[in-house]
Scaffold this active site. Sequence first.
Site, mmCIF file in Angstrom:
data_model
loop_
_atom_site.group_PDB
_atom_site.id
_atom_site.type_symbol
_atom_site.label_atom_id
_atom_site.label_comp_id
_atom_site.label_asym_id
_atom_site.label_seq_id
_atom_site.Cartn_x
_atom_site.Cartn_y
_atom_site.Cartn_z
ATOM 1 N NE ARG A 1 -3.707 3.044 -11.017
ATOM 2 C CZ ARG A 1 -3.541 4.510 -10.522
ATOM 3 N NH1 ARG A 1 -3.290 5.355 -10.974
ATOM 4 N NH2 ARG A 1 -3.993 4.509 -9.215
ATOM 5 N N PRO B 1 4.458 -5.083 -0.758
ATOM 6 C CG PRO B 1 6.842 -4.172 -1.237
ATOM 7 C CD PRO B 1 5.948 -5.367 -0.528
ATOM 8 C CB CYS C 1 -16.802 3.673 -29.136
ATOM 9 S SG CYS C 1 -15.889 3.244 -30.755
ATOM 10 C CD GLU C 2 -16.913 2.777 -22.855
ATOM 11 O OE1 GLU C 2 -17.425 3.325 -21.868
ATOM 12 O OE2 GLU C 2 -17.210 1.504 -23.057
ATOM 13 N N GLY D 1 0.711 -1.335 0.223
ATOM 14 C CA GLY D 1 0.087 0.138 0.018
ATOM 15 C C GLY D 1 0.865 1.257 -0.203
#
Length: 417
Positions: A314, A276, A343-344, A240
Amino acid sequence: MSSPFSYRGGQLFAEDVAVASLAEQYGTPLFVYSRSHIRNQFRALAAALSDLKPLICYAVKVNSNAAVMATLAAEGAGADVVSAGELLRARRAGIPANRISFAGVGKTEAEIEVALKEDILLFTVESEPELDRISSCATRLGRTGRIAIRVNPDVDPKTHKYISTGKKENKFGVDIQRALQIYERAAQLPGLEIAGLHMHIGSQILDAQPYAEAAEKVARVCSELKARYPTFRMLDIGGGIGIQYRPDQAPLLPTTFASAVAPILKPLGVQILMEPGRVIVGNAGVLVTRVQYVKRGPSKQFLIVDAAMNDLIRPPLYQAHHEIGAVRETSKTVFGDVVGPICESGDFFALDRDLPAAQQGDLLVVHSAGAYAYTMASNYNSRPRAAEVMVEGARHELVRERETFDDLVRGEHIPHW
Ligand code: LLP
């Protein structure tokens, strides 16, 4: 740690290789990884935590390229895996089974069997029914499953809600209040060895405080478990550690992390494991992409590039910020978006920003693309996945070929009826 991507004579370099020459040779979109950066990050983390001498189990989900994992295997890393696929990848990259921990809320019987046959170091267990399943698989195979129960310490890691995992409303782990009771149950099941305890509170955490808070909570449970079970010897503190995505963002330095947790963990006298991922590979990679069109809208420009959300999801998925850089250095900027061809409306890398003034045919890079990029890629819009290249000094090598049309349709068929 300084970036392995820097300008020399107006050209972006990856270590000692011009990014433009990589794009010429291997095509775009292209992921480029710096081997030295991966190694340096691993070493910096190990050095910061040298007091605890943790087993650093690299989280394979973050970037599972064989060359990346082999680099880490050579440094002595273990692996944190979440599927039989990741487990076999880790083994193939040279990570010994006795350095592998297996996490995840939904391990299937088949996956547990693979892990037991490989004799991995540790299962991090997420629920009571999972204990029963590991016990019955182990008994059937005549093996022992070493287990660490994942407790949910109920702390707020102050990160994006989709990647926060240690609060009580998340699906992960078991309530810390009930942990001892669940261990008692585990102790009665055949084929299991109570080996440790696990926690993981979330990802992209920039503040050491939630770690300290969680460590305090689990330390109390650990001491109790150590007193009760002679085989109890490991504490896995998860992953994290957050990295710098924006120029004005301060990353969580391994040394800051270490100062917050080491004083709490050291006195426990158990082997510390950590998992990690992002901190090791996140800023070791860029996604190189070529501008296909510059479209001038009424209020902004759209730089339409040949990479898309299928390569790096992301930004739309987490509203994540990735810096956009030009491969040929420029001080001129334009205001607008960097978008892909899918196509978005969610197919973007940057929205409403000052961007390098690029023309058709120019190369751009999306920074911080070493973590959760290729591993989250898809074939949406029947786009082949990109190629991956590793650089070290002046050397470079294709470490994963670009997918072909045949790869896209492999295994697919039309019923004869
Ligand atoms: N250990 C466990 C049990 C995990 O679930 C994760 C990440 C890690 C370790 C590694 O965390 P790291 O050190 O990389 O933060 N796709 C999201 C992140 C999802 C995190 C999933 N678990 C993103 O792109 O931000």
